[in-house]
Scaffold this motif. Structure first.
Motif, PDB file in Angstrom:
ATOM      1  N   LEU A  18       0.828  -1.217   0.000  1.00 25.81           N
ATOM      2  CA  LEU A  18       0.000   0.000   0.000  1.00 25.81           C
ATOM      3  C   LEU A  18       0.858   1.262   0.000  1.00 25.81           C
ATOM      4  CD1 LEU A  18      -3.171  -0.826   2.076  1.00 25.81           C
ATOM      5  CD2 LEU A  18      -2.544  -1.422  -0.247  1.00 25.81           C
ATOM      6  N   LEU A  19       2.054   1.182   0.556  1.00 27.63           N
ATOM      7  CA  LEU A  19       2.950   2.348   0.452  1.00 27.63           C
ATOM      8  C   LEU A  19       3.340   2.569  -1.013  1.00 27.63           C
ATOM      9  CD1 LEU A  19       5.193   1.835   3.587  1.00 27.63           C
ATOM     10  CD2 LEU A  19       3.812   3.873   3.105  1.00 27.63           C
ATOM     11  N   ALA A  20       3.419   1.471  -1.772  1.00 29.98           N
ATOM     12  CA  ALA A  20       3.764   1.576  -3.192  1.00 29.98           C
ATOM     13  C   ALA A  20       2.545   1.952  -4.034  1.00 29.98           C
ATOM     14  CB  ALA A  20       4.341   0.245  -3.676  1.00 29.98           C
ATOM     15  N   ASP A  21       1.371   1.914  -3.430  1.00 29.58           N
ATOM     16  CA  ASP A  21       0.113   2.201  -4.157  1.00 29.58           C
ATOM     17  C   ASP A  21      -0.697   3.129  -3.258  1.00 29.58           C
ATOM     18  OD1 ASP A  21      -2.127   2.117  -5.751  1.00 29.58           O
ATOM     19  OD2 ASP A  21      -2.675   0.056  -5.258  1.00 29.58           O
ATOM     20  N   ILE A  22      -0.073   4.274  -2.943  1.00 29.71           N
ATOM     21  CA  ILE A  22      -0.552   5.086  -1.821  1.00 29.71           C
ATOM     22  C   ILE A  22      -1.912   5.731  -2.099  1.00 29.71           C
ATOM     23  CG2 ILE A  22       0.671   7.236  -2.420  1.00 29.71           C
ATOM     24  CD1 ILE A  22       0.483   5.581   1.092  1.00 29.71           C
ATOM     25  N   ASP A  23      -2.364   5.713  -3.349  1.00 33.76           N
ATOM     26  CA  ASP A  23      -3.706   6.246  -3.621  1.00 33.76           C
ATOM     27  C   ASP A  23      -4.798   5.195  -3.429  1.00 33.76           C
ATOM     28  OD1 ASP A  23      -2.859   8.817  -4.073  1.00 33.76           O
ATOM     29  OD2 ASP A  23      -2.329   8.381  -6.164  1.00 33.76           O
ATOM     30  N   TRP A  24      -4.411   4.067  -2.879  1.00 34.04           N
ATOM     31  CA  TRP A  24      -5.371   3.010  -2.484  1.00 34.04           C
ATOM     32  C   TRP A  24      -6.536   3.670  -1.729  1.00 34.04           C
ATOM     33  CZ3 TRP A  24      -5.374  -2.322  -3.107  1.00 34.04           C
ATOM     34  CH2 TRP A  24      -6.148  -3.074  -2.234  1.00 34.04           C
ATOM     35  N   PRO A  25      -7.786   3.371  -2.069  1.00 30.92           N
ATOM     36  CA  PRO A  25      -8.899   4.082  -1.436  1.00 30.92           C
ATOM     37  C   PRO A  25      -9.049   3.786   0.057  1.00 30.92           C
ATOM     38  CG  PRO A  25      -9.663   2.612  -3.207  1.00 30.92           C
ATOM     39  CD  PRO A  25      -8.197   2.394  -3.078  1.00 30.92           C
ATOM     40  N   GLU A  26      -9.307   4.843   0.805  1.00 32.00           N
ATOM     41  CA  GLU A  26      -9.581   4.666   2.231  1.00 32.00           C
ATOM     42  C   GLU A  26     -10.823   3.786   2.387  1.00 32.00           C
ATOM     43  OE1 GLU A  26      -9.189   8.086   5.100  1.00 32.00           O
ATOM     44  OE2 GLU A  26     -11.306   7.621   5.388  1.00 32.00           O
ATOM     45  N   GLY A  27     -10.795   2.903   3.379  1.00 37.95           N
ATOM     46  CA  GLY A  27     -11.948   2.016   3.610  1.00 37.95           C
ATOM     47  C   GLY A  27     -11.742   0.649   2.987  1.00 37.95           C
ATOM     48  N   ARG A  28     -10.818   0.541   2.037  1.00 37.12           N
ATOM     49  CA  ARG A  28     -10.536  -0.759   1.439  1.00 37.12           C
ATOM     50  C   ARG A  28      -9.304  -1.358   2.132  1.00 37.12           C
ATOM     51  NH1 ARG A  28      -9.837  -0.715  -4.873  1.00 37.12           N
ATOM     52  NH2 ARG A  28     -12.011  -0.125  -4.709  1.00 37.12           N
ATOM     53  N   VAL A 120      -1.597   7.566   5.722  1.00 30.57           N
ATOM     54  CA  VAL A 120      -1.000   6.660   6.717  1.00 30.57           C
ATOM     55  C   VAL A 120      -1.435   5.235   6.388  1.00 30.57           C
ATOM     56  CG1 VAL A 120      -0.833   6.064   9.164  1.00 30.57           C
ATOM     57  CG2 VAL A 120      -1.133   8.456   8.497  1.00 30.57           C
ATOM     58  N   VAL A 121      -0.459   4.360   6.218  1.00 32.76           N
ATOM     59  CA  VAL A 121      -0.764   2.944   6.028  1.00 32.76           C
ATOM     60  C   VAL A 121      -0.841   2.298   7.409  1.00 32.76           C
ATOM     61  CG1 VAL A 121       0.050   0.734   5.100  1.00 32.76           C
ATOM     62  CG2 VAL A 121       0.319   2.846   3.759  1.00 32.76           C
ATOM     63  N   VAL A 122      -1.952   1.597   7.641  1.00 39.40           N
ATOM     64  CA  VAL A 122      -2.183   0.925   8.926  1.00 39.40           C
ATOM     65  C   VAL A 122      -2.187  -0.576   8.658  1.00 39.40           C
ATOM     66  CG1 VAL A 122      -3.806   0.629  10.848  1.00 39.40           C
ATOM     67  CG2 VAL A 122      -3.634   2.854   9.673  1.00 39.40           C
ATOM     68  N   GLY A 123      -1.235  -1.296   9.249  1.00 38.74           N
ATOM     69  CA  GLY A 123      -1.157  -2.741   9.019  1.00 38.74           C
ATOM     70  C   GLY A 123      -1.362  -3.503  10.314  1.00 38.74           C
TER      71      GLY A 123
END
Ligand code: BTN
Length: 233
Positions: A18-28, A120-123
């Motif tokens: 997700l850091l490499a695809d940071i426009d990943w939609p919030e909620g997904r 912010v990426v949350v893992g």
């Protein structure tokens, strides 16, 4: 149920993805059956075999949001609430600052936050079926006390709890998150050691921004904003 989960068989690290695809939609969320290069806090690795939960999402920070530091507590609360549905009533499930989840005093789950600009990426990693054997600290899995849910089942609940808490954090600020965290954490007065500095004292609650307050034997208060703590058994 709010929040959707995309599942894949294997990746290096869902956080790295997700850091490499940071426009990943919030909620997904992105969930992997297993990770080959799972990342833990403080530069550690994270053992990620099949049967455990490994999942990440992205929070897009808005100008009006409360300080992002609160997301660390929020993620821990959402995860604790989700897991509490799958542990037997009365099981000793406890949050340890900032967001480790302990079961019987051993590490069951952890959270890794990684920031990139205003996202912010949350893992989240949960030892459902397996716990790694680590020299430096005790670990456990849910399977040691109850039949664990399938990772995808827990992921759906986590996604739901996280989106509910995220909306509340935006609406009401850090207050309710702090209270929920405190109600599931080591009690005020628990003996604590800060791993990095060796500083010891008693847990004295949380500062406004979620930092840990440590009351030393001489009465002074240390405010810990980063790192790891050990709690007395
Ligand atoms: C910790 O050290 O306590 C945090 C562990 C976080 C592990 C999760 S598993 C999903 C996500 N991807 C990673 O590489 N790490 C986090």
């Amino acid at each position: 149920m709010a929040g959707s989960v995309v599942s894949i068989a294997e990746t290096g690290s869902t956080n790295a993805d997700l850091l490499a695809d940071i426009d990943w939609p919030e909620g997904r969320w992105l969930r992997a059956d297993r990770q080959t290069a799972g990342r833990g806090r403080l530069g550690r690795g994270w053992s990620s075999p099949m049967g455990n939960l490994h999942a990440s999402t992205v929070v897009a920070l808005n100008p009006g949001d409360p300080p992002a530091a609160g997301l660390a507590l929020l993620a821990g609360v959402a995860l604790a609430e989700a897991l509490s549905l799958f542990v037997p009533a009365g099981a000793p499930l406890m949050l340890k600052w900032p967001n480790d989840l302990l079961l019987n005093g051993a590490k069951l789950a952890g959270v890794l936050l990684e920031r990139s600009g205003e996202r912010v990426v949350v893992g989240l990693g949960v030892n459902l079926a397996h716990a790694p054997i680590l020299p430096e600290r005790p670990t456990t899995s849910l399977a040691e006390i109850a039949p664990p849910p399938a990772p995808e089942v827990l992921a759906d609940v986590v996604a739901d709890r996280f989106s509910t808490w995220l909306a509340r954090w935006r609406r009401e600020g850090i207050g309710p998150v702090r209270s929920a965290w405190l109600s599931r954490a080591h009690p005020i007065g628990t003996a604590i050691t800060v791993s990095e500095s060796g500083d010891t004292g008693l847990f004295d609650g949380l500062a406004e921004d979620g930092a840990l307050r440590l009351r030393r034997a001489n009465g002074s208060i240390a405010v810990v904003r980063a790192g790891d703590v050990r709690v007395a058994a």
